[in-house]
Write a protein that holds these residues in place. Structure first.
Motif, mmCIF file in Angstrom:
data_model
loop_
_atom_site.group_PDB
_atom_site.id
_atom_site.type_symbol
_atom_site.label_atom_id
_atom_site.label_comp_id
_atom_site.label_asym_id
_atom_site.label_seq_id
_atom_site.Cartn_x
_atom_site.Cartn_y
_atom_site.Cartn_z
ATOM 1 N N MET A 1 1.075 -1.224 -0.025
ATOM 2 C CA MET A 1 0.084 0.235 -0.157
ATOM 3 C C MET A 1 0.403 0.925 0.147
ATOM 4 S SD MET A 1 -2.728 1.671 2.774
ATOM 5 C CE MET A 1 -3.857 2.241 2.601
ATOM 6 N N THR A 2 0.760 1.562 -0.972
ATOM 7 C CA THR A 2 1.333 3.149 -1.053
ATOM 8 C C THR A 2 0.620 4.350 0.412
ATOM 9 O OG1 THR A 2 -0.248 4.092 -2.755
ATOM 10 C CG2 THR A 2 2.337 3.392 -3.148
ATOM 11 N N GLU A 3 1.677 5.183 0.726
ATOM 12 C CA GLU A 3 0.756 5.756 1.379
ATOM 13 C C GLU A 3 0.349 6.955 1.096
ATOM 14 O OE1 GLU A 3 4.496 6.342 4.879
ATOM 15 O OE2 GLU A 3 5.099 7.667 3.393
ATOM 16 N N ARG A 4 -1.121 7.372 1.746
ATOM 17 C CA ARG A 4 -1.381 8.800 1.189
ATOM 18 C C ARG A 4 -2.468 9.308 2.894
ATOM 19 N NH1 ARG A 4 -7.399 5.985 0.183
ATOM 20 N NH2 ARG A 4 -7.709 4.973 1.669
ATOM 21 N N LEU A 5 -2.119 10.742 2.339
ATOM 22 C CA LEU A 5 -2.481 11.727 3.512
ATOM 23 C C LEU A 5 -4.479 11.448 3.054
ATOM 24 C CD1 LEU A 5 -1.448 14.818 2.441
ATOM 25 C CD2 LEU A 5 -0.168 13.098 4.397
ATOM 26 N N VAL A 6 -5.134 11.336 4.609
ATOM 27 C CA VAL A 6 -6.126 11.129 4.774
ATOM 28 C C VAL A 6 -6.632 13.005 5.872
ATOM 29 C CG1 VAL A 6 -8.630 9.846 5.938
ATOM 30 C CG2 VAL A 6 -5.809 8.518 5.164
ATOM 31 N N PHE A 7 -7.549 13.174 5.050
ATOM 32 C CA PHE A 7 -7.872 14.289 6.229
ATOM 33 C C PHE A 7 -10.336 14.055 6.300
ATOM 34 C CE2 PHE A 7 -5.256 15.926 2.622
ATOM 35 C CZ PHE A 7 -4.221 17.386 3.036
ATOM 36 N N VAL A 8 -9.635 14.126 7.884
ATOM 37 C CA VAL A 8 -11.226 13.963 8.536
ATOM 38 C C VAL A 8 -11.388 15.450 8.870
ATOM 39 C CG1 VAL A 8 -12.061 12.815 10.040
ATOM 40 C CG2 VAL A 8 -9.803 11.805 8.728
ATOM 41 N N TYR A 9 -12.257 15.858 8.165
ATOM 42 C CA TYR A 9 -13.378 16.937 8.452
ATOM 43 C C TYR A 9 -14.195 16.471 9.646
ATOM 44 C CZ TYR A 9 -12.059 18.418 3.782
ATOM 45 O OH TYR A 9 -12.097 18.161 2.294
ATOM 46 N N PHE B 1 -3.255 22.795 -4.791
ATOM 47 C CA PHE B 1 -1.684 22.292 -4.060
ATOM 48 C C PHE B 1 -1.968 20.581 -3.266
ATOM 49 C CE2 PHE B 1 -1.031 20.840 0.416
ATOM 50 C CZ PHE B 1 -0.229 20.773 0.646
ATOM 51 N N VAL B 2 -3.143 20.715 -3.364
ATOM 52 C CA VAL B 2 -3.857 18.983 -3.169
ATOM 53 C C VAL B 2 -3.303 18.208 -4.977
ATOM 54 C CG1 VAL B 2 -5.725 17.649 -3.222
ATOM 55 C CG2 VAL B 2 -5.081 19.681 -1.745
ATOM 56 N N ASP B 3 -3.957 18.733 -5.611
ATOM 57 C CA ASP B 3 -3.705 18.104 -7.076
ATOM 58 C C ASP B 3 -2.362 18.238 -7.336
ATOM 59 O OD1 ASP B 3 -6.586 18.408 -7.840
ATOM 60 O OD2 ASP B 3 -6.516 19.515 -8.638
ATOM 61 N N GLY B 4 -1.344 18.806 -6.695
ATOM 62 C CA GLY B 4 0.504 18.847 -6.852
ATOM 63 C C GLY B 4 0.576 18.082 -6.085
ATOM 64 N N LEU B 5 -0.075 17.377 -5.257
ATOM 65 C CA LEU B 5 0.939 16.468 -4.006
ATOM 66 C C LEU B 5 1.588 15.580 -4.637
ATOM 67 C CD1 LEU B 5 -1.824 16.964 -0.971
ATOM 68 C CD2 LEU B 5 1.218 17.509 -1.419
ATOM 69 N N SER B 6 2.481 14.910 -4.182
ATOM 70 C CA SER B 6 3.000 13.509 -4.308
ATOM 71 C C SER B 6 2.689 12.261 -4.306
ATOM 72 C CB SER B 6 4.685 13.757 -4.550
ATOM 73 O OG SER B 6 4.998 13.742 -3.234
ATOM 74 N N VAL B 7 1.330 12.679 -3.149
ATOM 75 C CA VAL B 7 1.019 11.561 -2.490
ATOM 76 C C VAL B 7 -0.297 11.506 -2.635
ATOM 77 C CG1 VAL B 7 2.701 11.511 -0.539
ATOM 78 C CG2 VAL B 7 0.290 12.559 -0.052
ATOM 79 N N CYS C 1 -4.159 11.490 -1.986
ATOM 80 C CA CYS C 1 -5.023 12.440 -0.786
ATOM 81 C C CYS C 1 -6.240 11.852 -0.129
ATOM 82 C CB CYS C 1 -5.077 13.711 -1.079
ATOM 83 S SG CYS C 1 -4.120 14.938 -0.854
ATOM 84 N N ARG C 2 -6.800 11.670 0.342
ATOM 85 C CA ARG C 2 -9.017 10.965 0.391
ATOM 86 C C ARG C 2 -9.140 12.622 1.771
ATOM 87 N NH1 ARG C 2 -11.322 5.812 3.785
ATOM 88 N NH2 ARG C 2 -12.953 6.189 3.282
ATOM 89 N N PHE C 3 -10.445 12.460 1.614
ATOM 90 C CA PHE C 3 -11.221 13.147 2.733
ATOM 91 C C PHE C 3 -12.462 12.863 3.051
ATOM 92 C CE2 PHE C 3 -8.387 15.748 -0.428
ATOM 93 C CZ PHE C 3 -8.307 17.000 -0.037
ATOM 94 N N ILE C 4 -12.460 12.860 4.146
ATOM 95 C CA ILE C 4 -14.042 12.725 4.128
ATOM 96 C C ILE C 4 -14.003 12.337 5.461
ATOM 97 C CG2 ILE C 4 -13.135 9.922 3.914
ATOM 98 C CD1 ILE C 4 -12.384 9.108 6.537
ATOM 99 N N HIS C 5 -15.791 12.868 6.053
ATOM 100 C CA HIS C 5 -16.660 13.744 6.747
ATOM 101 C C HIS C 5 -16.443 12.528 7.995
ATOM 102 C CE1 HIS C 5 -17.912 15.732 2.870
ATOM 103 N NE2 HIS C 5 -18.444 16.566 4.112
ATOM 104 N N ARG C 6 -16.870 13.564 9.175
ATOM 105 C CA ARG C 6 -16.696 13.135 10.979
ATOM 106 C C ARG C 6 -17.374 11.323 10.616
ATOM 107 N NH1 ARG C 6 -18.391 17.136 14.162
ATOM 108 N NH2 ARG C 6 -20.007 17.637 12.599
ATOM 109 N N ASP C 7 -18.554 11.651 9.968
ATOM 110 C CA ASP C 7 -20.048 10.426 10.071
ATOM 111 C C ASP C 7 -19.130 9.426 9.499
ATOM 112 O OD1 ASP C 7 -20.549 11.822 8.107
ATOM 113 O OD2 ASP C 7 -22.141 10.858 7.989
#
Length: 121
Positions: free
Chosen positions: A1-9, A53-59, A61-67
Motif C-alpha cells: 500500500m502506498t502512503e496517502r494523506l487522509v483529511f477528516v473534517y 496544492f492538493v492536485d500537485g501533491l506527490s501523495v 489524498c482522501r477526504f472524509i467526513h466525521r460520520d
C-alpha cells in the motif's frame, strides 16, 4: 500500500449537512467548528489555491467526513479535524486539530502540511 494523506473534517456528509454548513459559514463564521473546512472551502466550493496544492501533491489524498470516519474507524478516538498519513501500518496523525486550528489561511495550512506531513515522507 502506498502512503496517502487522509483529511477528516469535523462535519458530517450529505447534501443537507453541506447546506447547513454553508449557511453557518455565512451567518456565523467565527463559531463554525471545522477549521479544516473553514480554511479550505468557501461557503460553496473548494478554494482554488487549496485545490491546486492538493492536485500537485506527490501523495494521494482522501477526504472524509466525521460520520464516515466514525463508521470506518469506530475504535479510534481522536479530536477532529485531523490529517493522517495512512500507510501499511495504518493511520498516524501528522496534523492534529490544534495544528489545524492555528491555521487562519490556506497558505498557513499548506505550510503546516508541507512541514508535518509531506516533508516527513
Amino acid at each position: 500500500m502506498t502512503e496517502r494523506l487522509v483529511f477528516v473534517y469535523a462535519a458530517d456528509s450529505g447534501r443537507l449537512n453541506a447546506w447547513f454548513d454553508a449557511a453557518h459559514k455565512i451567518v456565523s463564521p467565527g463559531t463554525y467548528s471545522c477549521q479544516l473546512c473553514a480554511v479550505t472551502h468557501n461557503p460553496f466550493s473548494m478554494r482554488k489555491e487549496w485545490k491546486q496544492f492538493v492536485d500537485g501533491l506527490s501523495v494521494d489524498c482522501r477526504f472524509i467526513h466525521r460520520d464516515e470516519f466514525q463508521r470506518e474507524y469506530p475504535d479510534m478516538d481522536v479530536v477532529l479535524p485531523v490529517v493522517f498519513m495512512e500507510g501499511p501500518s495504518g493511520l498516524s496523525i501528522c496534523l492534529d486539530a490544534e495544528g489545524i486550528g492555528a491555521c487562519d489561511s490556506v497558505a498557513a495550512l499548506i505550510e503546516r502540511i508541507q512541514q508535518h506531513c509531506v516533508g516527513k515522507h
